[in-house]
Write a protein that holds these residues in place. Sequence first.
Motif, short mmCIF file in Angstrom:
data_model
loop_
_atom_site.label_atom_id
_atom_site.label_comp_id
_atom_site.label_asym_id
_atom_site.label_seq_id
_atom_site.Cartn_x
_atom_site.Cartn_y
_atom_site.Cartn_z
N VAL A 1 0.90 -1.37 -0.01
CA VAL A 1 -0.25 0.46 0.07
C VAL A 1 0.74 0.97 -0.02
O VAL A 1 1.65 1.91 0.99
N SER A 2 0.72 2.09 -0.79
CA SER A 2 2.26 3.44 -0.69
C SER A 2 1.00 4.68 -0.08
O SER A 2 0.51 4.12 0.51
N SER A 3 2.35 5.15 0.24
CA SER A 3 1.56 6.66 0.67
C SER A 3 0.28 6.97 0.43
O SER A 3 -0.01 7.60 2.26
N GLU A 4 0.54 7.17 -0.81
CA GLU A 4 -1.65 8.21 -0.95
C GLU A 4 -2.60 7.90 -0.19
O GLU A 4 -3.21 8.26 -0.16
N TYR A 5 -2.36 5.86 0.61
CA TYR A 5 -2.73 5.25 0.64
C TYR A 5 -2.82 5.98 2.57
O TYR A 5 -4.08 4.79 2.94
N LEU A 6 -1.92 5.27 2.92
CA LEU A 6 -1.52 5.62 4.27
C LEU A 6 -1.59 6.78 5.42
O LEU A 6 -1.73 8.53 4.34
N VAL A 7 -2.09 6.74 6.32
CA VAL A 7 -2.35 8.73 7.68
C VAL A 7 -1.03 9.44 7.37
O VAL A 7 -0.22 8.61 6.78
N SER A 8 -1.36 10.33 7.16
CA SER A 8 -0.56 11.72 6.34
C SER A 8 -0.90 12.55 7.49
O SER A 8 -1.54 13.53 7.16
N LEU A 9 0.48 12.27 8.39
CA LEU A 9 -0.29 13.59 9.58
C LEU A 9 1.00 13.93 9.08
O LEU A 9 2.05 13.55 9.06
N PRO A 10 1.02 15.27 10.26
CA PRO A 10 2.40 16.83 9.75
C PRO A 10 3.03 16.19 10.92
O PRO A 10 2.87 15.32 11.75
N VAL A 11 4.63 15.84 10.72
CA VAL A 11 5.71 15.06 11.20
C VAL A 11 6.90 16.64 11.74
O VAL A 11 7.53 16.58 10.97
N PRO A 12 6.13 17.61 12.27
CA PRO A 12 7.12 19.06 13.00
C PRO A 12 8.06 19.09 13.21
O PRO A 12 8.54 18.03 14.14
N THR A 13 9.24 19.70 12.80
CA THR A 13 10.65 19.24 14.05
C THR A 13 10.65 20.36 14.53
O THR A 13 11.74 20.05 15.24
N SER A 14 10.25 21.89 13.88
CA SER A 14 10.15 22.69 15.75
C SER A 14 9.10 23.14 16.18
O SER A 14 8.27 22.48 15.79
N PHE A 15 9.30 24.11 17.00
CA PHE A 15 8.47 25.12 18.10
C PHE A 15 7.19 25.56 15.88
O PHE A 15 6.30 25.44 16.17
N GLU A 16 8.34 25.98 15.62
CA GLU A 16 7.51 27.23 14.41
C GLU A 16 6.96 26.23 13.11
O GLU A 16 6.04 26.82 12.68
N GLU A 17 7.26 25.28 12.77
CA GLU A 17 6.35 23.99 12.12
C GLU A 17 4.83 23.47 12.67
O GLU A 17 4.31 22.99 12.03
N PHE A 18 5.39 23.03 13.97
CA PHE A 18 4.59 22.83 14.89
C PHE A 18 3.16 23.71 14.65
O PHE A 18 1.74 23.59 14.68
N LYS A 19 3.62 24.98 15.27
CA LYS A 19 2.59 26.41 15.01
C LYS A 19 2.00 26.34 13.11
O LYS A 19 0.62 26.96 13.68
N GLY A 20 2.32 25.88 12.51
CA GLY A 20 2.28 26.30 11.19
C GLY A 20 1.50 24.78 10.27
O GLY A 20 0.69 25.72 9.51
N ILE A 21 0.78 24.27 10.97
CA ILE A 21 0.39 22.91 10.90
C ILE A 21 -1.15 23.62 11.46
O ILE A 21 -2.15 22.16 10.82
N PHE A 22 -1.42 23.92 11.97
CA PHE A 22 -2.96 24.85 12.05
C PHE A 22 -3.71 25.44 11.67
O PHE A 22 -3.25 26.64 11.00
N VAL A 23 -4.43 25.73 11.10
CA VAL A 23 -4.84 25.86 9.52
C VAL A 23 -6.12 27.53 10.60
O VAL A 23 -6.97 27.17 11.58
N THR A 24 -6.32 28.04 10.01
CA THR A 24 -7.05 29.63 10.08
C THR A 24 -8.17 29.27 9.52
O THR A 24 -7.69 29.17 8.39
N PRO A 25 -8.64 29.79 10.41
CA PRO A 25 -9.88 29.84 9.48
C PRO A 25 -9.98 31.59 9.16
O PRO A 25 -9.42 31.84 9.32
N SER A 26 -11.29 31.41 8.05
CA SER A 26 -10.71 32.64 7.00
C SER A 26 -12.11 33.50 7.68
O SER A 26 -13.77 33.69 7.04
N TYR A 27 -12.01 34.91 8.82
CA TYR A 27 -12.95 35.08 9.36
C TYR A 27 -13.54 36.14 8.37
O TYR A 27 -14.53 36.81 8.67
N SER A 28 -13.13 36.06 7.22
CA SER A 28 -13.71 37.37 6.42
C SER A 28 -14.90 36.81 5.43
O SER A 28 -16.05 37.07 5.32
N ASP A 29 -15.34 35.15 6.11
CA ASP A 29 -16.94 34.76 5.38
C ASP A 29 -18.19 34.29 6.41
O ASP A 29 -18.56 34.06 6.07
#
Length: 534
Positions: A216-244
């Motif tokens: 089973v290739s990687s595209e059919y496996l779970v794909s969670l982000p693997v942050p290597t720093s605190f900045e990368e960890f902050k970057g995995i959170f999606v920000t809501p589009s408040y303008s909507d």
Amino acid sequence: MKSNNLFAHLKSDVASGLVVFLVALPLCLGIALASGAPLFAGIITGIIGGIVVGFLSQSHISVSGPAAGLTAIVFVAITDLGYEAFLIAVILAGAMQLILGFLKAGSISNYFPSNVIEGMLAGIGVIILIQQIPKALGSDVEVSSGFGIFAELFAAFQDIRPGILIITAASLAVLIIWTKVPALKKLKLVPGALVAVAIGILINQIFIMTNSSLVVSSEYLVSLPVPTSFEEFKGIFVTPSYSDILNPGVWIVAITITIVASIETLLCIEATERLDPLKRSVNTNVELKAQGIGNIIAGALGGLPMTSVVVRSSANANAGAKTKMSAIVHGLLLLICVLSIPTILNMIPMATLAAILLLIGYKLANPSTIKHFWARGKYQFIPFIATLLAVVFLGLLNGVVLGLIISAVFVLKGNLKKAYFFRKEEYKNGEVFHVDLAQEVSFLNKAAIKLTLNNLPDNSKVIIDASDTVYIAQDVLDLINEFKMIGAEDKDIEVVLVGFKEAYNLENDIKSNDEVYTKKRVLKEEKISELFHH
């Protein structure tokens, strides 16, 4: 002994929290998959549902997280709005739940018929089954809603990946065996879903080590982000589009989530109260506030909407949880897990999550539920099956509205029938028709009563009895008075009024407590002759 101290039963609560964590982890990922959301979003909601809602809730047994009952709404909303706009709907839904809590609307679930709620859940179960079948087969076909699902499912069966199908079959076998074999059911610390995940990873690793074409290739496996720093960890959170926030579609989704999530939570709370060995009651208004705050935070951090969930809550109770510390521990373990072992989680085949969801879908749309409502008669079955089918083919909100309308029509029809009791009896001086009015007679009953009176044969005798009536609409009183003064005279019908209150301004021919009545409320034969003149 009842206790509100979170640390009073730490040993049992930590053990049960571990069990719930093991149950919740694959479910968080699976429900995110079914919702068409980033898999990490399911983990976010599980963490907030455990730590934040667990702390704020008054329920010591229930556990909150992403719910299967919301997948249909979320999937369509993400498709239509986009993920960032959808998150605004989650925040708004949380705010609405918070307001409902302050308005003391915790009893809202009591006003929804059980057949419509069960039909909605069964419809969601069918949608989950339909959406997960292609993923279980390894097909890239996306199944949408509506009547096109049959063609799409047929296409999915033409696009099968054998390796994925083997993992799906093995995972389903483990899940089913784990619930059927008594000895395995006793292993409370090892949930079947976790074993299925382990089996799925193991089978794929065997495929890899043997250089099999079934890998089973990687595209059919779970794909969670693997942050290597605190900045990368902050970057995995999606920000809501408040303008909507001004988008009408966002508000429609928010209202839908509010209604469904609140009802599902309140029903779960009702169920978990029965599971609580200490039989502690829960303030449902406080629960709505807790859920509202949880959904506001989840939406702000990029998570899915949440509810109190029966699967997690029952696992929590069965594992021996005593206080809500168990739910908090489960949330903390989810947080530790996603920070420490994302690489291991990314080895999980999507096929295993699809198998878990197939079983969830089957439980929601269990044939025994359909048989149950069939056995309860058409007035229960028709709203149930109509809601189920409409949810699948017309969408969740349309399905629930249709079910409520049909249920309301049946209620009105039942009330119309119960507005009065009509019978004909034989006496020495001939036939006498009886119209005994019920306790409440509304304007909705006017048409039926009018039809009955107009269909009385010429030269007949009728007794209209209001002795048991508490309320009669003025429209109905006018109808009866008009019939007695005009309609009855035209057809030579003799009318006797019984038991009408003075406030109704209708003259009684006899009083309700007259000796004319027996205990069974049937007029004595000798009195009938006195009432009617020939």
